[in-house]
Enzyme design. Structure first.
Site, short mmCIF file in Angstrom:
data_model
loop_
_atom_site.label_atom_id
_atom_site.label_comp_id
_atom_site.label_asym_id
_atom_site.label_seq_id
_atom_site.Cartn_x
_atom_site.Cartn_y
_atom_site.Cartn_z
N GLU A 173 0.82 -1.21 0.00
CA GLU A 173 0.00 0.00 0.00
C GLU A 173 0.86 1.26 0.00
OE1 GLU A 173 -2.86 -0.46 -0.82
OE2 GLU A 173 -3.37 -2.47 -0.13
N TYR B 137 -2.36 -6.97 -11.37
CA TYR B 137 -1.39 -7.09 -10.28
C TYR B 137 -0.21 -7.98 -10.69
CZ TYR B 137 -5.08 -5.20 -7.19
OH TYR B 137 -6.03 -4.42 -6.60
#
Length: 547
Positions: free
Chosen positions: A340, A414
């Site tokens: 993150e 991803y």
């Protein structure tokens, strides 16, 4: 005076209704209804958001929120502007700085405002305050489905927040919910709480006061920010701080956690400085020194909320104690802290104008995990990690989604996206050039919204290699390039299959570099005692044919 004001308002409203009928019956209505907020419609193009001043007050028991959003904007010739707010939230009223009522018409999740009587000049800044309220959508599985979270901590205290990356910020507050227009001058977020609950927001706390048994926490971000990154966290938080001495000087670190997790947090969050050191090496300075860096414990797994990252990984290494690569390497660091935080560079600094191009956020950030591993554990471990992630790839639909429809592509953005970047790195064959490209991206697109085309062309230009077909292959198809080969009379015959027309990509093999194409090629080989194989750092398939 009341009669005159009402008469004026009635006249404006009737005039606006006539204009709105033209809007809602025009061909553009098809775009408005079917693309939701994915398109830069005619009612968005000619006004530019400069600043949001947002006030939010949630009611835990009623699962209800109310507030206001003062929008400072530059008008570039609009008579009617579009504001987004999704049902069941509703706009109660809209006022100018002089308390003049702004008439509007609601159509689905869109509000069309007539601003002709308050904007008489172009390229001038104006302000509107939008008052809103309602019971927001409740997230059933945050952060993936999006919406508000009303829960309790282990001591039974109220705990609230929201996550809205996919569904959009208009799920809870009125805004221009278009990723291509961030507030250039940042935003303020004032969180109103009751009892002893604290309200944590993005950026830095600029003021706190009490009034009528309510607490007011005002946070300020001075940099541009995605609307979905504007997030309040409300709970019984405690705080501790630190300083990181980085490339641009002292970066203030602040951590907000539940009191019973304070000891664990002080230990686990020690990884933040390691992350910052590695990522500043690869990507350049942390992009928001002025707003600081925060981790905020959240009632869901995590999200990349700019300068106030949501953390819910239970103070475990890995992804909730698991390793997504299956190699064991991912258990040596906290996935949420590393991943993150990587979004501060790719996602928050460099932002996509359309979520169809969300691979720019997720592929580079997923690859940041590999770069973190490489920085601390070496290249061999990093290669194992990225190759291990391939087990998660589905190849179901293309990574790039349909544009202008607020629709993402495959979740392969991803792991497949990261493996595409790793493959491109092998083709470049020069880690200094590769690192310069990563740092250059964050410098040349600093605080900007971009398209996939811009990023693709930038990498090709800076590397001196035309990667257009490589991007087309991995981003716009579900086919993985397959190297077909056979051996005959000390000769290797080879070509690509399952590729886009014109595809030609150099790869490293046991006999050195070769550049297959769609047509058969061959090369004489003196010694094949060890067989023939392709460097597995390239994300390709290999198929040996019978000669």
């Amino acid at each position: 005076m009341r009669v005159i004001r009402f008469t004026n308002f009635l006249f404006l409203l009737v005039s606006f209704i006539l204009k709105a009928q033209i809007i809602l019956n025009s061909p553009d209505n098809y775009i408005i209804q079917d693309s939701l907020h994915g398109t830069n419609t005619a009612y968005r193009k000619k006004w530019d958001v400069k600043h949001y001043d947002l006030v939010i007050e949630p009611d835990f028991n009623a699962k209800y929120i109310k507030g206001s959003n003062k929008i400072k904007f530059q008008n570039k010739g609009s008579d009617i502007i579009q504001i987004d707010l999704q049902d069941p939230m509703k706009i109660d009223s809209i006022l100018t700085v002089k308390n003049t009522i702004i008439p509007f018409i609601k159509k689905g999740n869109f509000y069309f405002l007539d601003i002709t009587h308050i904007t008489d000049k172009e390229n001038i800044n104006y302000e509107l305050t939008i008052y809103f309220s309602g019971k927001p959508k409740i997230a059933e599985n945050a952060p993936w489905d999006g919406g508000w979270v009303f829960t309790e901590d282990r001591k039974g205290n109220d705990w609230m927040s929201v996550a809205c990356e996919g569904i959009g910020a208009s799920v809870w507050f009125p805004c221009k919910d278009y990723l291509g227009d961030e507030p250039d001058e940042g935003m303020t977020l004032t969180i109103v709480t009751r009892k002893n609950l604290k309200g944590i927001g993005n950026g830095k706390l600029v003021s706190y006061w009490k009034e009528f048994q309510k607490n007011y926490f005002k946070w300020q971000v001075i940099n541009p920010i995605n609307t979905y990154n504007i997030i309040p966290y409300i709970g019984d938080y405690v705080n501790f701080k630190d300083i990181y001495k980085g490339e641009k000087g002292d970066l203030k670190l602040s951590y907000w956690v539940m009191p019973d997790n304070l000891i664990q947090a002080k230990s686990q969050f020690g990884q933040v400085k390691k992350m910052l050191e590695a990522f500043e090496y690869w990507f350049g300075p942390y992009p928001f020194y002025e707003d600081g860096y925060k981790l905020v414990e959240s009632p869901y797994l995590g999200m990349e909320h700019q300068s106030a990252i949501a953390y819910g990984n239970q103070y475990k290494n890995g992804y909730l104690g698991q390793d997504r690569s299956g190699t064991g390497i991912g258990l040596t660091w906290d996935f949420i802290i590393i991943h993150e935080s990587g979004h501060e560079w790719f996602g928050n600094n460099i932002s996509t104008a359309d979520i169809a191009d969300m691979w720019i956020h997720e592929a580079f950030t997923t690859y940041s995990e590999t770069l973190f591993v490489e920085y601390y554990y070496g290249k061999n471990e990093a290669d194992k990690y990225i190759i291990g992630q391939r087990k998660n790839i589905r190849n179901d639909i293309p990574i790039i989604g349909p544009h202008h429809m607020h629709k993402k592509g495959s979740t392969d953005m991803y792991d497949k996206g990261a493996n595409m970047i790793h493959t491109i790195r092998q083709i470049i064959g020069n880690d200094k050039v590769f690192r310069d490209i990563l740092r250059g991206l964050n410098q040349d697109f600093y605080h900007q919204t971009v398209t996939s085309k811009q990023i693709e062309e930038y990498i090709s230009e800076k590397s001196g290699i035309n990667f257009s077909k490589v991007f087309d292959q991995y981003l716009r198809t579900v086919e993985i390039p397959e190297l077909n080969y056979y051996l005959k009379d000390n000769t290797l015959y080879y070509k690509w299959s399952n590729v886009v027309p014109g595809f030609s990509m150099e790869i490293n093999t046991s006999i050195g570099k070769i550049r297959p194409s769609e047509n058969w090629k061959f090369v004489k080989i003196k010694n094949l005692n060890e067989g023939f194989y392709v460097d597995e750092n390239y994300y390709v398939k290999v198929h040996k044919l019978n000669n």
